[in-house]
Scaffold this motif. Structure first.
Motif, PDB file in Angstrom:
ATOM      1  N   LEU A 109      44.936   8.451 -58.342  1.00  0.00           N
ATOM      2  CA  LEU A 109      45.586   9.239 -58.618  1.00  0.00           C
ATOM      3  C   LEU A 109      46.320   8.732 -60.175  1.00  0.00           C
ATOM      4  O   LEU A 109      46.881   9.847 -60.510  1.00  0.00           O
ATOM      5  CB  LEU A 109      46.713   8.930 -57.845  1.00  0.00           C
ATOM      6  CG  LEU A 109      46.789  10.073 -56.055  1.00  0.00           C
ATOM      7  CD1 LEU A 109      48.037   9.423 -55.497  1.00  0.00           C
ATOM      8  CD2 LEU A 109      47.349  11.149 -56.894  1.00  0.00           C
ATOM      9  N   CYS A 185      48.946  17.288 -60.296  1.00  0.00           N
ATOM     10  CA  CYS A 185      48.705  16.777 -59.604  1.00  0.00           C
ATOM     11  C   CYS A 185      48.329  17.090 -58.478  1.00  0.00           C
ATOM     12  O   CYS A 185      47.489  18.494 -57.987  1.00  0.00           O
ATOM     13  CB  CYS A 185      50.608  16.704 -59.096  1.00  0.00           C
ATOM     14  SG  CYS A 185      51.820  16.223 -59.878  1.00  0.00           S
ATOM     15  N   HIS A 186      47.759  16.430 -56.976  1.00  0.00           N
ATOM     16  CA  HIS A 186      47.366  16.654 -56.097  1.00  0.00           C
ATOM     17  C   HIS A 186      47.894  18.106 -55.554  1.00  0.00           C
ATOM     18  O   HIS A 186      47.342  18.727 -55.083  1.00  0.00           O
ATOM     19  CB  HIS A 186      46.637  15.532 -55.106  1.00  0.00           C
ATOM     20  CG  HIS A 186      46.263  15.722 -53.845  1.00  0.00           C
ATOM     21  ND1 HIS A 186      46.784  16.894 -52.800  1.00  0.00           N
ATOM     22  CD2 HIS A 186      44.190  15.559 -53.676  1.00  0.00           C
ATOM     23  CE1 HIS A 186      45.728  16.820 -51.848  1.00  0.00           C
ATOM     24  NE2 HIS A 186      44.827  15.822 -51.840  1.00  0.00           N
ATOM     25  N   ALA A 189      49.594  15.182 -50.968  1.00  0.00           N
ATOM     26  CA  ALA A 189      48.210  14.142 -50.864  1.00  0.00           C
ATOM     27  C   ALA A 189      49.120  12.838 -49.328  1.00  0.00           C
ATOM     28  O   ALA A 189      49.521  11.819 -50.063  1.00  0.00           O
ATOM     29  CB  ALA A 189      48.624  13.227 -52.790  1.00  0.00           C
ATOM     30  N   ASP A 217      53.116  13.320 -55.574  1.00  0.00           N
ATOM     31  CA  ASP A 217      51.803  12.790 -55.013  1.00  0.00           C
ATOM     32  C   ASP A 217      52.410  11.380 -54.505  1.00  0.00           C
ATOM     33  O   ASP A 217      52.219  11.030 -53.263  1.00  0.00           O
ATOM     34  CB  ASP A 217      50.685  12.353 -56.246  1.00  0.00           C
ATOM     35  CG  ASP A 217      49.432  13.984 -56.488  1.00  0.00           C
ATOM     36  OD1 ASP A 217      50.139  15.267 -55.669  1.00  0.00           O
ATOM     37  OD2 ASP A 217      49.244  13.838 -57.525  1.00  0.00           O
TER      38      ASP A 217
END
Length: 309
Positions: A109, A185-186, A189, A217
């Motif tokens: 990340l 950004c995921h 997450a 995240d």
């Protein structure tokens, strides 16, 4: 969305593999809340792929994550088309309950966040004031539906709905989104999207990716267990995240900026998961999430007001 017929995705996969693959077996894979159709497909050479119904946001996010330098562990996209993608299958298992998130997931990340800091990957939605207003609107719809189902027991849903609607045009949120640096950004997450394989932890399911401050995240991955109150203590964020992020950026973020980013992220994260909580976790969980979001919004206002002085 549903997965396409086999001939639609096998042709581009054959081009990528430089051979004509033959299917020998298939098995549905369990997905998260709101996930589209996902299945593992076994091929005649002994390998497996994952066929997933997916939108263009996920394709764009996987492309963006794939160009990040360093040991970033994300699914490898083999082919994609209109409403679907094919990924290399990752052997392993979900992160067991109660097990700390491995450092390599945090480092992945951090490397993604550093690489895309102040840049916008093409095709990934941007979290800005307008996006935030739409999110609050969607949360309100879900909370109102839960209140209607609950009838006389729906006070917690109604109170959370009133709060969310008041937050939709909040000036502190708008100020934070205008000031904070955004990155890829995921977007979702949580621990359920961490897969432990022989080569380390993999961040699965990038279908909710967005361009936003990176602490979104961090807050989600460190959140307390979903079967308890939202204001319970979360997991500590390991030093490896900030160390990796700052090493990749070449300088440490100012503590004041980190504090603002984390306060904003607590607001954002709890609002985005309110519809799920209203559908699946009940009024106590919804009430605690609204409390956390409200407290974080107050903190955000205090931090930004202090920064102006």
């Amino acid at each position: 969305m549903t997965a396409p017929p086999d001939d639609v995705w096998l042709r581009p996969l054959a081009k990528r593999l430089r051979r004509e693959p033959r299917i020998t077996g298939r098995e549905p894979l369990t997905g998260g809340y709101g996930s589209a159709a996902v299945e593992r497909v076994d091929l005649d050479d002994g390998s497996s792929v994952v066929l997933k119904a997916a939108g263009p946001d996920e394709v764009a996010a996987l492309r963006a994550a794939a160009v990040v330098n360093g040991p970033v562990r994300v699914p490898r996209m083999l082919a994609h088309g209109d409403g679907w993608l094919v990924l290399a299958h990752e052997p392993g298992a979900p992160l067991p309950a109660g097990t700390p998130v491995p450092d390599d997931a945090w480092r992945s990340l951090a490397l993604v966040h550093a690489h895309w800091r102040r840049n916008r990957p093409r095709g990934v939605p941007v979290v800005d004031r307008t996006w935030w207003g739409r999110l609050c609107g969607l949360a309100s719809v879900g909370l109102q539906a839960a209140a209607a189902r609950a009838g006389t027991d729906g006070a917690a849903y109604a109170e959370a709905d009133a709060a969310v609607r008041s937050w939709a045009a909040d000036d502190w949120v708008a100020t934070a989104l205008a000031a904070l640096p955004r990155t890829l950004c995921h977007g979702d997450a949580h621990r359920g999207n961490i897969h432990i394989g022989p080569d380390g932890a993999v961040l699965l399911d990038w279908g909710n990716a967005r361009v936003a401050p990176g602490s979104l995240d961090v807050v989600v991955l460190a959140a307390p267990p979903p079967d308890g109150p939202a204001d319970a203590p979360g997991a500590p964020v390991p030093a490896s995240y900030r160390e990796t992020l700052h090493d990749a950026l070449g300088a440490a973020d100012p503590p004041a900026m980190i504090a603002v980013e984390e306060a904003w992220a607590r607001v954002q994260a709890h609002v985005q998961y309110l519809p799920f909580a209203a559908d699946h976790q009940g009024p106590d969980r919804v009430a605690s999430m609204a409390r956390v979001a409200g407290a974080a919004l107050d903190e955000l206002g205090d931090l930004l007001a202090a920064a102006r002085r």
